[in-house]
Design an enzyme around this catalytic site. Structure first.
Site, mmCIF file in Angstrom:
data_model
loop_
_atom_site.group_PDB
_atom_site.id
_atom_site.type_symbol
_atom_site.label_atom_id
_atom_site.label_comp_id
_atom_site.label_asym_id
_atom_site.label_seq_id
_atom_site.Cartn_x
_atom_site.Cartn_y
_atom_site.Cartn_z
ATOM 1 N N ASN A 7 13.407 6.234 15.773
ATOM 2 C CA ASN A 7 14.214 5.328 14.959
ATOM 3 C C ASN A 7 15.396 6.153 14.450
ATOM 4 O OD1 ASN A 7 15.293 3.582 13.107
ATOM 5 N ND2 ASN A 7 13.372 3.181 12.026
ATOM 6 N N ARG A 91 13.887 2.134 18.487
ATOM 7 C CA ARG A 91 14.149 0.950 17.683
ATOM 8 C C ARG A 91 15.660 0.731 17.658
ATOM 9 N NH1 ARG A 91 15.020 0.367 11.390
ATOM 10 N NH2 ARG A 91 15.096 -1.895 11.331
ATOM 11 N N HIS A 181 14.550 -7.747 11.487
ATOM 12 C CA HIS A 181 13.102 -7.481 11.317
ATOM 13 C C HIS A 181 12.262 -8.207 12.372
ATOM 14 C CE1 HIS A 181 14.116 -7.197 6.740
ATOM 15 N NE2 HIS A 181 14.109 -5.982 7.241
ATOM 16 N N ARG A 241 20.950 -6.338 -1.832
ATOM 17 C CA ARG A 241 21.737 -7.368 -1.126
ATOM 18 C C ARG A 241 21.592 -8.718 -1.816
ATOM 19 N NH1 ARG A 241 19.307 -6.030 4.767
ATOM 20 N NH2 ARG A 241 18.516 -4.100 3.908
ATOM 21 N N GLU A 382 5.787 -1.895 13.147
ATOM 22 C CA GLU A 382 6.858 -2.029 14.136
ATOM 23 C C GLU A 382 6.758 -0.933 15.204
ATOM 24 O OE1 GLU A 382 8.975 -2.240 10.451
ATOM 25 O OE2 GLU A 382 10.556 -3.399 11.429
#
Ligand code: ADP
Length: 397
Positions: A7, A91, A181, A241, A382
């Site tokens: 990642n 990823r 996601h 956010r 993940e």
């Protein structure tokens, strides 16, 4: 098969070495401050040995070489030689409309990935560096890309991903809902479907609640809708956010404050959400603690997120024409029992018979036996999805 899952961030590289046959993670680690100075922390999960070192990492190629050296080292290593690392899975945050499934890295794939730069300007260059770093350090080892957007773009219907802006303009600039996601939503909805006895005919809402949060409607194992949009700024209130707001607020604030488009974008991504509302922190634990001590704005930040999660669950229940299960996952979803209880409390009319004891014990199913709609807490994974996709693609070569 030994699969290295990577990642790559702009100045970091997180990794896990999987033995997919045994289904175990042999080692994991993190390279930080790539291009600045460089630091690695590596853990051999079989022996518990930990290696930590500050060492120069000019770029991702150097970082990858350092990772390989430690993975094959006598003291901390998990494999005898680099040849035992049979594949690498990356990823990738944004695959645009180009990738709706995981793919083997080829020149053509890299050319398409270049086209995604515009859509994820912070992440795509880092991914490209990570892939090139692995190519340089492990020439000949097959690499696979697993996209955060793929689960969404594979099946989201046109009327769900199209924004009601001018059609031609959206086509020209590839403006549409992509979601994020996706690998997590795919994993937890898949695990949930197994618990329900198969994906066919199921209506599931998955709530990935972390620093970044998104909620998805998964019908028959396929994405119908998701709360994030063109970018991961959309949807519910997050750590920093803002999520969905009236779009007219954007030019209004820019006009009042003189912020440039870049500054405004940075503001909405970094200064809003829990942090902006509470003024305390972007971290849900800090906000919860402050709320318990009577901080009104911290309580408000939590009230907003609970309300928004409930609204999405209600909207997606309507969109799917029913609901069989809700899944909570990621940092907040897996750990914040209070928030799970508050979300579900208001939804008993849907047929949720919430079980406070099971919730407090962090059990997988947190509704009572016989509850019409089941609620699950399923830790996301993940990296496992990336390792499995990589194995499947490389085995088929
Ligand atoms: P990221 O999006 O960075 O991967 P995570 O999935 O790790 O984020 O989630 C981070 C969030 O999870 C933070 O807001 C943190 O406060 C929250 N969190 C982690 N542990 C707990 C806990 N025990 N109780 C409440 N919130 C928690």
């Amino acid at each position: 098969m030994n699969v290295l899952v990577v990642n790559a961030g702009s100045s970091s590289l997180k990794y896990q070495l999987f033995d997919t046959t045994a289904g175990v993670v042999k080692a994991k680690g993190l390279c930080e401050r790539i291009g600045i100075d460089g630091k690695i922390k590596h853990t051999n999960l079989e022996t518990g040995a930990v290696y930590e070192k500050e060492t120069a990492m000019e770029n991702h190629t150097v970082a990858t070489k350092i990772v390989i050296d430690v993975l094959v080292s006598a003291e901390y290593g998990s494999v005898k030689s680099m040849d035992e690392i049979e594949a690498v899975g990356h990823r990738v945050v944004h695959g645009g409309a180009y990738f709706s499934e995981s793919v083997l890295v080829t020149d053509e794939v890299m050319a398409k990935l270049e086209l995604c730069r515009d859509l994820a300007p912070l992440h795509t260059p880092a991914h490209i560096m990570g892939i090139e770093g692995c190519t340089a350090a492990m020439p000949g080892t097959p690499q696979v890309l697993v996209f955060d957007t793929a689960f969404h773009t594979a099946t989201m219907p046109e009327h769900v991903y199209t924004y009601p802006l001018e059609y031609d303009l959206c086509q020209k600039y590839a403006i549409r809902r992509y979601g994020a996601h996706g690998t997590s939503h795919r994993y937890v909805s898949g695990e949930c479907a197994k618990l329900l006895g198969g994906a066919e005919g199921t209506k599931i809402v998955t709530c990935h609640l972390g620093n970044g949060s998104s909620i998805s409607a998964v019908k028959d194992g396929k994405i119908l809708d998701t709360s994030m949009g063109f970018t991961p700024l959309a949807g519910i209130e997050m750590g920093t956010r803002c999520g969905d707001i009236d779009p007219a607020i954007v030019p209004f604030i820019m006009d009042k404050t003189g912020m440039t488009p870049d500054e405004m974008n940075n503001y909405m991504n970094k200064k809003c959400g829990f942090l902006g509302v509470s003024g305390v922190s972007s971290d849900c634990r800090d906000v919860s603690n402050a709320a318990k001590e009577g901080n009104h704005r911290a309580q408000l930040a939590l009230d907003i997120v609970v309300y928004e999660i409930q609204k999405f669950i209600g909207a997606y229940t309507a969109a799917m024409g029913g609901l069989d299960a809700i899944v909570f996952t990621a940092g907040i979803g897996e750990n914040d029992k209070g928030l799970r209880a508050r979300v579900c409390e208001g939804l008993s009319f849907l047929g949720i018979d919430f079980d406070d004891d099971k919730n407090a014990a962090n059990e997988t199913e947190i509704t009572k036996a016989g509850s019409k709609v089941k609620v699950f807490m399923i830790p996301t994974n993940e990296e496992l999805v990336i390792a499995k996709d990589t194995e499947a693609i490389v085995k088929a070569l």
